[in-house]
Write an enzyme that holds these catalytic residues in place. Structure first.
Site, PDB file in Angstrom:
ATOM      1  N   GLY A  28      -2.170  -3.977  -3.361  1.00 55.08           N
ATOM      2  CA  GLY A  28      -2.172  -4.330  -1.925  1.00 55.08           C
ATOM      3  C   GLY A  28      -2.187  -5.669  -1.517  1.00 55.08           C
ATOM      4  O   GLY A  28      -2.566  -6.433  -2.282  1.00 55.08           O
ATOM      5  N   GLN A  29      -2.143  -5.979  -0.051  1.00 59.14           N
ATOM      6  CA  GLN A  29      -2.043  -7.119   0.415  1.00 59.14           C
ATOM      7  C   GLN A  29      -3.383  -8.044   0.142  1.00 59.14           C
ATOM      8  O   GLN A  29      -3.227  -9.132  -0.336  1.00 59.14           O
ATOM      9  CB  GLN A  29      -1.804  -7.286   1.939  1.00 59.14           C
ATOM     10  N   ASP A  89      -9.530  -2.856  13.315  1.00 53.44           N
ATOM     11  CA  ASP A  89      -9.879  -2.989  14.690  1.00 53.44           C
ATOM     12  C   ASP A  89      -9.381  -1.669  15.338  1.00 53.44           C
ATOM     13  O   ASP A  89      -9.553  -1.487  16.524  1.00 53.44           O
ATOM     14  CB  ASP A  89      -8.888  -3.828  15.112  1.00 53.44           C
ATOM     15  N   TYR A  92      -5.245   7.342  11.584  1.00 56.01           N
ATOM     16  CA  TYR A  92      -5.562   6.230  10.580  1.00 56.01           C
ATOM     17  C   TYR A  92      -7.146   5.556  11.170  1.00 56.01           C
ATOM     18  O   TYR A  92      -7.929   5.558  10.273  1.00 56.01           O
ATOM     19  CB  TYR A  92      -4.473   5.364  10.572  1.00 56.01           C
ATOM     20  N   ASP A 138      -6.874   7.504  -8.455  1.00 65.60           N
ATOM     21  CA  ASP A 138      -6.234   8.224  -7.447  1.00 65.60           C
ATOM     22  C   ASP A 138      -6.811   8.635  -6.442  1.00 65.60           C
ATOM     23  O   ASP A 138      -7.742   9.612  -6.502  1.00 65.60           O
ATOM     24  CB  ASP A 138      -5.022   9.050  -7.803  1.00 65.60           C
TER      25      ASP A 138
HETATM   26  N1  LIG Z   1      -2.911  -3.863   6.977  1.00 68.14           N
HETATM   27  C1  LIG Z   1      -3.543  -4.007   7.943  1.00 68.14           C
HETATM   28  O1  LIG Z   1      -3.140  -4.609   9.247  1.00 68.14           O
HETATM   29  C2  LIG Z   1      -4.842  -3.777   7.847  1.00 68.14           C
HETATM   30  C3  LIG Z   1      -5.761  -3.989   9.261  1.00 68.14           C
HETATM   31  C4  LIG Z   1      -7.035  -3.719   9.256  1.00 68.14           C
HETATM   32  C5  LIG Z   1      -7.661  -3.348   7.937  1.00 68.14           C
HETATM   33  N2  LIG Z   1      -6.926  -3.047   6.965  1.00 68.14           N
HETATM   34  C6  LIG Z   1      -7.682  -2.316   5.756  1.00 68.14           C
HETATM   35  O2  LIG Z   1      -7.516  -3.171   4.738  1.00 68.14           O
HETATM   36  C7  LIG Z   1      -7.568  -2.453   3.514  1.00 68.14           C
HETATM   37  C8  LIG Z   1      -6.522  -3.033   2.654  1.00 68.14           C
HETATM   38  O3  LIG Z   1      -5.270  -2.934   3.493  1.00 68.14           O
HETATM   39  P1  LIG Z   1      -3.949  -3.715   2.899  1.00 68.14           P
HETATM   40  O4  LIG Z   1      -3.140  -4.157   4.341  1.00 68.14           O
HETATM   41  O5  LIG Z   1      -4.183  -4.638   1.793  1.00 68.14           O
HETATM   42  O6  LIG Z   1      -3.314  -2.515   2.259  1.00 68.14           O
HETATM   43  P2  LIG Z   1      -1.819  -2.308   1.699  1.00 68.14           P
HETATM   44  O7  LIG Z   1      -1.220  -3.321   1.553  1.00 68.14           O
HETATM   45  O8  LIG Z   1      -1.046  -1.161   2.487  1.00 68.14           O
HETATM   46  O9  LIG Z   1      -2.517  -1.860   0.407  1.00 68.14           O
HETATM   47  C9  LIG Z   1      -3.004  -0.463   0.192  1.00 68.14           C
HETATM   48  C10 LIG Z   1      -3.411  -0.211  -1.501  1.00 68.14           C
HETATM   49  O10 LIG Z   1      -4.018   0.866  -1.476  1.00 68.14           O
HETATM   50  C11 LIG Z   1      -3.325   1.414  -2.724  1.00 68.14           C
HETATM   51  N3  LIG Z   1      -3.442   2.975  -2.588  1.00 68.14           N
HETATM   52  C12 LIG Z   1      -2.894   3.811  -1.649  1.00 68.14           C
HETATM   53  N4  LIG Z   1      -3.066   5.117  -1.695  1.00 68.14           N
HETATM   54  C13 LIG Z   1      -3.896   5.112  -2.967  1.00 68.14           C
HETATM   55  C14 LIG Z   1      -4.262   6.141  -3.842  1.00 68.14           C
HETATM   56  N5  LIG Z   1      -4.062   7.399  -3.384  1.00 68.14           N
HETATM   57  N6  LIG Z   1      -5.112   5.846  -4.592  1.00 68.14           N
HETATM   58  C15 LIG Z   1      -5.367   4.434  -5.173  1.00 68.14           C
HETATM   59  N7  LIG Z   1      -4.919   3.453  -4.525  1.00 68.14           N
HETATM   60  C16 LIG Z   1      -4.176   3.812  -3.374  1.00 68.14           C
HETATM   61  C17 LIG Z   1      -2.067   0.959  -2.667  1.00 68.14           C
HETATM   62  O11 LIG Z   1      -1.334   1.385  -3.927  1.00 68.14           O
HETATM   63  P3  LIG Z   1       0.337   1.415  -4.073  1.00 68.14           P
HETATM   64  O12 LIG Z   1       0.632   0.046  -4.100  1.00 68.14           O
HETATM   65  O13 LIG Z   1       0.338   2.171  -5.437  1.00 68.14           O
HETATM   66  O14 LIG Z   1       0.602   2.177  -2.771  1.00 68.14           O
HETATM   67  C18 LIG Z   1      -2.436  -0.329  -2.438  1.00 68.14           C
HETATM   68  O15 LIG Z   1      -2.824  -1.274  -3.643  1.00 68.14           O
HETATM   69  C19 LIG Z   1      -7.561  -0.921   4.016  1.00 68.14           C
HETATM   70  O16 LIG Z   1      -8.562  -0.291   3.821  1.00 68.14           O
HETATM   71  C20 LIG Z   1      -6.881  -0.963   5.399  1.00 68.14           C
HETATM   72  O17 LIG Z   1      -7.252   0.077   6.065  1.00 68.14           O
HETATM   73  C21 LIG Z   1      -5.657  -3.262   6.998  1.00 68.14           C
END
Ligand SMILES: NC(=O)c1ccc[n+]([C@@H]2O[C@H](COP(=O)([O-])OP(=O)(O)OC[C@H]3O[C@@H](n4cnc5c(N)ncnc54)[C@H](OP(=O)(O)O)[C@@H]3O)[C@@H](O)[C@H]2O)c1
Length: 287
Positions: free
Chosen positions: A10-11, A101, A124, A35
């Site tokens: 992920g990011q 947020d 979400y 998973d």
């Molecule tokens: N994106 C935003 O704007 C944002 C804002 C605030 C908070 N956050 C929080 O920050 C955290 C990381 O966000 P991000 O933006 O880095 O997320 P992201 O880029 O969407 O990456 C999500 C990660 O979770 C993994 N994942 C999804 N389903 C899974 C499963 N069933 N089992 C194991 N791994 C799984 C994905 O794996 P795959 O690559 O295999 O799908 C990926 O590595 C999250 O908790 C999110 O709620 C994000």
């Protein structure tokens, strides 16, 4: 120190894997190794690794799809987080977790602090809030970082989407009545390291985001201007861009408490966006 990192693809996870590696023995898992859609699989996997530090960068992040895939979203963002927290409590490990947020309803008009009431507007946000409560009720040592509007050089995010659409379309129409602060995943990894690097790791729930405030429309215009693209961006209200999930109209986070606890502050969003777009791995330079 043994570190278990989830969500390495992920990011935030991708940035974290590089930054955390020097701290100890790293076990970085993707969804094939753990998973989170199957909460019952969490206990045995964590127990076999016996980490001192669990960093959960995985999450179900498809905000609109979560309205119809609610069960999967809650399994990943709430139930499995509870399992990770209970394992952390048993092992005496520290659990680092990321929240959002979108736990707020957006009714405020000044930056949200950690003690403000939560009232998520979508599935979400509710799943993320339930994840937070599962951690708090487990009694495990924890660091929960709420952040906002994340972008990175990989994955699907607003910055990359605008750069693509600006090359494909004659004009962009972007919402101008939702206020927040875009935050680079690399800065979130930096904040995480700063918290872990304290004489006693900072623990608790904190807000961590870029400084300042913007709208999606202003952000789109900045991305294009910094990238030398002159596609016009038309400001529209949220009512003209209907989505499955409702979003808070204001979700700026006050990162002051985190700064006081760690001495670490992410700079203003404009400066960080510029740094991101100037980075060698940025999408602008890749195309
Ligand atoms: N994106 C935003 O704007 C944002 C804002 C605030 C908070 N956050 C929080 O920050 C955290 C990381 O966000 P991000 O933006 O880095 O997320 P992201 O880029 O969407 O990456 C999500 C990660 O979770 C993994 N994942 C999804 N389903 C899974 C499963 N069933 N089992 C194991 N791994 C799984 C994905 O794996 P795959 O690559 O295999 O799908 C990926 O590595 C999250 O908790 C999110 O709620 C994000």
């Amino acid at each position: 120190m043994k570190i278990l990192l989830t969500g390495r693809t992920g990011q935030i996870g991708w940035e974290l894997e590089r930054r955390l590696a020097p701290l100890g023995e790293m076990v970085a898992l993707d969804r094939t190794g753990l998973d989170l859609a199957r909460p019952e699989s969490v206990g045995p996997v964590v127990h076999s690794i016996r980490p001192d530090l669990i960093v959960n960068a995985a999450g179900y992040t498809a905000v609109d799809r979560a309205e119809s895939e609610t069960q999967a979203c809650f399994a990943i963002n709430a139930e499995s987080v509870g399992e990770l927290a209970r394992q952390a409590a048993q092992l005496g490990a520290l659990l680092v977790h990321y929240s959002t947020d979108y736990v707020f309803d957006g009714a405020k008009r000044s930056p949200y602090v950690e003690t403000d009431s939560t009232a998520p507007r979508n599935a979400y946000g509710r799943s993320k809030l339930q994840g937070e409560s599962q951690i708090l009720s487990s009694g495990c040592r924890h660091l929960i970082l709420r952040t906002s509007w994340v972008y990175a050089s990989r994955g699907t995010n607003f910055v990359q989407t605008m750069l693509r659409l600006a090359r494909e379309r004659p004009q962009l129409r972007v919402v101008d009545d939702q206020f927040g602060a875009p935050t680079w995943a690399r800065d979130i990894a930096g904040a995480t390291l700063a918290a872990l690097d304290q004489p006693r790791a900072a623990e608790g729930l904190y807000h961590v985001a870029s400084g300042g405030v913007t709208t999606w429309c202003e952000l789109a215009r900045s991305i294009l201007a910094l990238s030398g693209l002159d596609t016009p961006v038309v400001a529209i209200p949220t009512s003209e861009y209907p989505t499955a999930a409702a979003r808070p109209s204001y979700s700026v986070l006050d990162s002051g408490a985190f700064e006081r606890a760690t001495g670490f502050r992410i700079g203003p969003w404009q400066e960080r966006l510029h740094a991101y777009l100037s980075d060698a791995s940025s999408p602008r330079l890749r195309t």
